[in-house]
Design a protein around this motif. Sequence first.
Motif, PDB file in Angstrom:
ATOM      1  N   ALA A 189      43.078   4.719 -10.573  1.00  0.00           N
ATOM      2  CA  ALA A 189      41.803   4.478 -11.255  1.00  0.00           C
ATOM      3  C   ALA A 189      41.092   3.265 -10.650  1.00  0.00           C
ATOM      4  O   ALA A 189      39.870   3.283 -10.466  1.00  0.00           O
ATOM      5  N   ILE A 190      41.851   2.233 -10.329  1.00  0.00           N
ATOM      6  CA  ILE A 190      41.268   1.042  -9.702  1.00  0.00           C
ATOM      7  C   ILE A 190      40.682   1.392  -8.345  1.00  0.00           C
ATOM      8  O   ILE A 190      39.553   1.019  -8.018  1.00  0.00           O
ATOM      9  N   ASP A 191      41.452   2.136  -7.538  1.00  0.00           N
ATOM     10  CA  ASP A 191      40.957   2.525  -6.215  1.00  0.00           C
ATOM     11  C   ASP A 191      39.719   3.398  -6.311  1.00  0.00           C
ATOM     12  O   ASP A 191      38.762   3.239  -5.547  1.00  0.00           O
ATOM     13  N   GLU A 192      39.705   4.321  -7.275  1.00  0.00           N
ATOM     14  CA  GLU A 192      38.541   5.202  -7.446  1.00  0.00           C
ATOM     15  C   GLU A 192      37.303   4.395  -7.832  1.00  0.00           C
ATOM     16  O   GLU A 192      36.228   4.578  -7.280  1.00  0.00           O
ATOM     17  N   LYS A 193      37.455   3.485  -8.791  1.00  0.00           N
ATOM     18  CA  LYS A 193      36.327   2.654  -9.235  1.00  0.00           C
ATOM     19  C   LYS A 193      35.877   1.728  -8.103  1.00  0.00           C
ATOM     20  O   LYS A 193      34.685   1.532  -7.891  1.00  0.00           O
TER      21      LYS A 193
ATOM     22  N   ARG B 154      32.004  -0.844  -3.399  1.00  0.00           N
ATOM     23  CA  ARG B 154      32.150  -0.888  -1.945  1.00  0.00           C
ATOM     24  C   ARG B 154      33.579  -1.237  -1.525  1.00  0.00           C
ATOM     25  O   ARG B 154      33.817  -2.090  -0.686  1.00  0.00           O
ATOM     26  N   GLU B 155      34.532  -0.605  -2.187  1.00  0.00           N
ATOM     27  CA  GLU B 155      35.962  -0.746  -1.912  1.00  0.00           C
ATOM     28  C   GLU B 155      36.512  -2.132  -2.246  1.00  0.00           C
ATOM     29  O   GLU B 155      37.541  -2.541  -1.726  1.00  0.00           O
ATOM     30  N   ASN B 156      35.846  -2.856  -3.117  1.00  0.00           N
ATOM     31  CA  ASN B 156      36.308  -4.177  -3.544  1.00  0.00           C
ATOM     32  C   ASN B 156      37.206  -4.015  -4.775  1.00  0.00           C
ATOM     33  O   ASN B 156      36.732  -3.848  -5.890  1.00  0.00           O
TER      34      ASN B 156
END
Length: 51
Positions: free
Chosen positions: A22-26, A32-34
């Motif tokens: 979920a963190i990676d998706e958000k 911008r991948e932060n």
Amino acid sequence: MSEAHLDLEAVELELDEELLDAIDEKAFKDHRENRDAAVRDLLDEWLKERD
């Protein structure tokens, strides 16, 4: 902006695979991948739900 004036304690979290996804998706979709920004957003959402 310097955060040196803040007196914060370190916090360590153990995250499961579902939450990491979920963190990676958000992070990819909204930040911008932060990952740091995504974690702050998700934590803010969680805190607001608790109120």
